[in-house]
Design a protein around this motif. Structure first.
Motif, PDB file in Angstrom:
ATOM      1  N   LEU A  31      19.926 -17.934   9.080  1.00 44.97           N
ATOM      2  CA  LEU A  31      18.951 -19.199   9.590  1.00 44.97           C
ATOM      3  C   LEU A  31      17.798 -18.993   9.236  1.00 44.97           C
ATOM      4  CD1 LEU A  31      21.003 -19.973  12.854  1.00 44.97           C
ATOM      5  CD2 LEU A  31      21.405 -21.108  10.620  1.00 44.97           C
ATOM      6  N   MET A  32      16.861 -17.921   9.631  1.00 45.56           N
ATOM      7  CA  MET A  32      15.651 -17.680   9.446  1.00 45.56           C
ATOM      8  C   MET A  32      15.443 -17.700   7.884  1.00 45.56           C
ATOM      9  SD  MET A  32      13.434 -14.279  10.931  1.00 45.56           S
ATOM     10  CE  MET A  32      14.488 -13.302   9.657  1.00 45.56           C
ATOM     11  N   GLY A  33      16.190 -17.369   7.033  1.00 44.99           N
ATOM     12  CA  GLY A  33      15.941 -17.332   5.573  1.00 44.99           C
ATOM     13  C   GLY A  33      15.865 -18.961   4.935  1.00 44.99           C
ATOM     14  N   ARG A  34      16.771 -19.774   5.825  1.00 44.05           N
ATOM     15  CA  ARG A  34      16.698 -21.337   5.441  1.00 44.05           C
ATOM     16  C   ARG A  34      15.382 -21.720   5.799  1.00 44.05           C
ATOM     17  NH1 ARG A  34      21.931 -24.955   5.904  1.00 44.05           N
ATOM     18  NH2 ARG A  34      23.208 -23.680   4.542  1.00 44.05           N
ATOM     19  N   VAL A  35      14.917 -21.602   6.907  1.00 43.23           N
ATOM     20  CA  VAL A  35      13.659 -22.167   7.572  1.00 43.23           C
ATOM     21  C   VAL A  35      12.537 -21.637   6.653  1.00 43.23           C
ATOM     22  CG1 VAL A  35      12.107 -22.022   9.591  1.00 43.23           C
ATOM     23  CG2 VAL A  35      14.776 -22.461   9.950  1.00 43.23           C
ATOM     24  N   ARG A  36      12.498 -20.302   6.487  1.00 38.79           N
ATOM     25  CA  ARG A  36      11.527 -19.832   5.719  1.00 38.79           C
ATOM     26  C   ARG A  36      11.314 -20.253   4.143  1.00 38.79           C
ATOM     27  NH1 ARG A  36       9.981 -13.994   6.439  1.00 38.79           N
ATOM     28  NH2 ARG A  36      10.135 -13.757   3.967  1.00 38.79           N
ATOM     29  N   ASN A  37      12.488 -20.296   3.649  1.00 39.06           N
ATOM     30  CA  ASN A  37      12.460 -21.265   2.254  1.00 39.06           C
ATOM     31  C   ASN A  37      12.003 -22.775   2.557  1.00 39.06           C
ATOM     32  OD1 ASN A  37      13.324 -18.916   0.814  1.00 39.06           O
ATOM     33  ND2 ASN A  37      15.666 -19.654   1.006  1.00 39.06           N
ATOM     34  N   ALA A  38      12.409 -23.350   3.558  1.00 37.60           N
ATOM     35  CA  ALA A  38      11.923 -24.719   3.802  1.00 37.60           C
ATOM     36  C   ALA A  38      10.378 -24.870   4.062  1.00 37.60           C
ATOM     37  CB  ALA A  38      12.742 -25.348   4.925  1.00 37.60           C
ATOM     38  N   LEU A  39      10.053 -23.716   4.798  1.00 39.52           N
ATOM     39  CA  LEU A  39       8.565 -23.606   5.107  1.00 39.52           C
ATOM     40  C   LEU A  39       7.793 -23.726   3.917  1.00 39.52           C
ATOM     41  CD1 LEU A  39       8.167 -21.434   8.386  1.00 39.52           C
ATOM     42  CD2 LEU A  39       7.668 -24.003   8.247  1.00 39.52           C
ATOM     43  N   ARG A  40       8.122 -22.763   2.723  1.00 43.86           N
ATOM     44  CA  ARG A  40       7.633 -22.411   1.586  1.00 43.86           C
ATOM     45  C   ARG A  40       7.431 -23.709   0.731  1.00 43.86           C
ATOM     46  NH1 ARG A  40      10.283 -17.419   1.739  1.00 43.86           N
ATOM     47  NH2 ARG A  40       9.095 -15.606   2.285  1.00 43.86           N
ATOM     48  N   ARG A  41       8.980 -24.302   0.789  1.00 39.78           N
ATOM     49  CA  ARG A  41       8.952 -25.592   0.045  1.00 39.78           C
ATOM     50  C   ARG A  41       8.077 -27.057   0.388  1.00 39.78           C
ATOM     51  NH1 ARG A  41      14.481 -24.279   0.285  1.00 39.78           N
ATOM     52  NH2 ARG A  41      14.596 -26.126   1.789  1.00 39.78           N
ATOM     53  N   GLY A  42       8.027 -26.729   1.845  1.00 41.89           N
ATOM     54  CA  GLY A  42       7.386 -27.678   2.526  1.00 41.89           C
ATOM     55  C   GLY A  42       5.804 -27.408   2.403  1.00 41.89           C
ATOM     56  N   GLY A  43       5.245 -26.575   1.731  1.00 40.22           N
ATOM     57  CA  GLY A  43       3.613 -26.243   1.723  1.00 40.22           C
ATOM     58  C   GLY A  43       3.299 -25.827   2.602  1.00 40.22           C
ATOM     59  N   ARG A  44       4.147 -25.016   3.446  1.00 41.25           N
ATOM     60  CA  ARG A  44       3.501 -24.430   4.600  1.00 41.25           C
ATOM     61  C   ARG A  44       4.052 -22.663   4.714  1.00 41.25           C
ATOM     62  NH1 ARG A  44       1.594 -26.977   8.961  1.00 41.25           N
ATOM     63  NH2 ARG A  44       0.394 -25.007   9.141  1.00 41.25           N
ATOM     64  N   SER A  45       3.540 -22.166   3.601  1.00 36.73           N
ATOM     65  CA  SER A  45       3.464 -20.741   3.398  1.00 36.73           C
ATOM     66  C   SER A  45       2.981 -19.870   4.487  1.00 36.73           C
ATOM     67  CB  SER A  45       3.173 -20.091   1.950  1.00 36.73           C
ATOM     68  OG  SER A  45       4.328 -20.669   1.070  1.00 36.73           O
ATOM     69  N   ASP A  46       1.757 -20.443   4.815  1.00 40.39           N
ATOM     70  CA  ASP A  46       0.817 -20.149   5.754  1.00 40.39           C
ATOM     71  C   ASP A  46       1.679 -19.727   7.197  1.00 40.39           C
ATOM     72  OD1 ASP A  46       1.007 -22.994   5.968  1.00 40.39           O
ATOM     73  OD2 ASP A  46      -0.574 -22.620   7.532  1.00 40.39           O
ATOM     74  N   LEU A  47       2.739 -20.222   7.416  1.00 43.79           N
ATOM     75  CA  LEU A  47       3.387 -20.103   8.676  1.00 43.79           C
ATOM     76  C   LEU A  47       4.602 -19.211   8.669  1.00 43.79           C
ATOM     77  CD1 LEU A  47       3.680 -23.938  10.221  1.00 43.79           C
ATOM     78  CD2 LEU A  47       2.078 -22.094  10.868  1.00 43.79           C
ATOM     79  N   VAL A  48       5.083 -18.670   7.373  1.00 49.04           N
ATOM     80  CA  VAL A  48       6.012 -17.879   7.098  1.00 49.04           C
ATOM     81  C   VAL A  48       5.962 -16.667   8.076  1.00 49.04           C
ATOM     82  CG1 VAL A  48       7.429 -16.746   5.589  1.00 49.04           C
ATOM     83  CG2 VAL A  48       6.832 -18.944   5.070  1.00 49.04           C
ATOM     84  N   GLU A  49       4.854 -15.970   7.910  1.00 49.84           N
ATOM     85  CA  GLU A  49       4.839 -14.536   8.570  1.00 49.84           C
ATOM     86  C   GLU A  49       4.825 -14.780  10.103  1.00 49.84           C
ATOM     87  OE1 GLU A  49       1.924 -10.721   8.885  1.00 49.84           O
ATOM     88  OE2 GLU A  49       1.359 -12.133   7.359  1.00 49.84           O
ATOM     89  N   GLU A  50       3.935 -15.857  10.758  1.00 51.28           N
ATOM     90  CA  GLU A  50       4.163 -16.091  12.110  1.00 51.28           C
ATOM     91  C   GLU A  50       5.597 -16.461  12.388  1.00 51.28           C
ATOM     92  OE1 GLU A  50       2.641 -20.047  14.458  1.00 51.28           O
ATOM     93  OE2 GLU A  50       1.079 -19.017  12.964  1.00 51.28           O
ATOM     94  N   PHE A  51       6.114 -17.564  11.794  1.00 51.52           N
ATOM     95  CA  PHE A  51       7.448 -17.708  12.122  1.00 51.52           C
ATOM     96  C   PHE A  51       8.461 -16.524  12.111  1.00 51.52           C
ATOM     97  CE2 PHE A  51      11.842 -18.526  10.295  1.00 51.52           C
ATOM     98  CZ  PHE A  51      12.363 -19.217  11.502  1.00 51.52           C
ATOM     99  N   THR A  52       8.420 -15.572  11.259  1.00 48.39           N
ATOM    100  CA  THR A  52       9.226 -14.629  10.893  1.00 48.39           C
ATOM    101  C   THR A  52       9.153 -13.472  12.267  1.00 48.39           C
ATOM    102  OG1 THR A  52       9.301 -14.600   8.762  1.00 48.39           O
ATOM    103  CG2 THR A  52       9.918 -12.500   9.667  1.00 48.39           C
ATOM    104  N   LYS A  53       7.705 -13.437  12.609  1.00 52.04           N
ATOM    105  CA  LYS A  53       7.378 -12.528  13.858  1.00 52.04           C
ATOM    106  C   LYS A  53       8.041 -13.101  14.917  1.00 52.04           C
ATOM    107  CE  LYS A  53       3.460 -10.145  11.911  1.00 52.04           C
ATOM    108  NZ  LYS A  53       1.882  -9.827  11.888  1.00 52.04           N
ATOM    109  N   ALA A  54       7.762 -14.256  15.279  1.00 52.68           N
ATOM    110  CA  ALA A  54       8.338 -14.987  16.453  1.00 52.68           C
ATOM    111  C   ALA A  54       9.691 -15.016  16.611  1.00 52.68           C
ATOM    112  CB  ALA A  54       7.857 -16.445  16.256  1.00 52.68           C
ATOM    113  N   VAL A  55      10.451 -15.215  15.387  1.00 51.51           N
ATOM    114  CA  VAL A  55      11.967 -15.263  15.394  1.00 51.51           C
ATOM    115  C   VAL A  55      12.328 -13.556  15.756  1.00 51.51           C
ATOM    116  CG1 VAL A  55      14.142 -15.390  14.173  1.00 51.51           C
ATOM    117  CG2 VAL A  55      12.322 -17.108  13.903  1.00 51.51           C
ATOM    118  N   THR A  56      11.885 -12.714  14.985  1.00 53.15           N
ATOM    119  CA  THR A  56      12.221 -11.126  15.288  1.00 53.15           C
ATOM    120  C   THR A  56      11.937 -10.803  16.533  1.00 53.15           C
ATOM    121  OG1 THR A  56      10.376 -10.453  13.874  1.00 53.15           O
ATOM    122  CG2 THR A  56      12.379 -10.503  12.790  1.00 53.15           C
ATOM    123  N   ASN A  57      10.779 -11.383  17.213  1.00 54.22           N
ATOM    124  CA  ASN A  57      10.505 -10.865  18.647  1.00 54.22           C
ATOM    125  C   ASN A  57      11.290 -11.574  19.777  1.00 54.22           C
ATOM    126  OD1 ASN A  57       8.707  -8.790  17.644  1.00 54.22           O
ATOM    127  ND2 ASN A  57       6.850 -10.416  17.765  1.00 54.22           N
TER     128      ASN A  57
END
Length: 75
Positions: A31-57
Motif C-alpha cells: 500500500l505504501m508503494g502505491r501511495v509513494r508512486n501516486a505522490l510522485r506521479r501527482g507532482g508531490r515527490s517532496d512528500l515521499v520521504e515524509e510520508f514514508t517516515k510517517a508510515v514506518t513509524n
C-alpha cells in the motif's frame, strides 16, 4: 459534481491525489508503494520521504492506514 463528503475528505488530506486501494494487497508495504508512486506521479515527490517516515513509524496497521489517508484520498 463531487459530493460534500468527498470535498470534506479532500480538505483533510495533504494532497488531492486519489489512490485506489480497494482490492489491493493488504500488505502495508504494498500500500505504501502505491501511495509513494501516486505522490510522485501527482507532482508531490517532496512528500515521499515524509510520508514514508510517517508510515514506518506507525505503531499499528490501523495507524499506518490513517497516515495514508492523511496524504491521499483513498478509494
Amino acid at each position: 459534481t463531487k459530493s460534500t463528503d468527498k470535498k470534506e475528505t479532500e480538505m483533510e488530506t495533504k494532497t488531492d491525489i486519489v489512490v485506489e486501494l480497494i482490492g489491493a494487497d493488504g500488505n502495508i508495504f504494498a500500500l505504501m508503494g502505491r501511495v509513494r508512486n501516486a505522490l510522485r506521479r501527482g507532482g508531490r515527490s517532496d512528500l515521499v520521504e515524509e510520508f514514508t517516515k510517517a508510515v514506518t513509524n506507525s505503531k499499528s496497521y490501523d495507524e499506518a492506514l490513517a497516515v495514508i489517508m492523511d496524504y491521499v484520498i483513498v478509494e
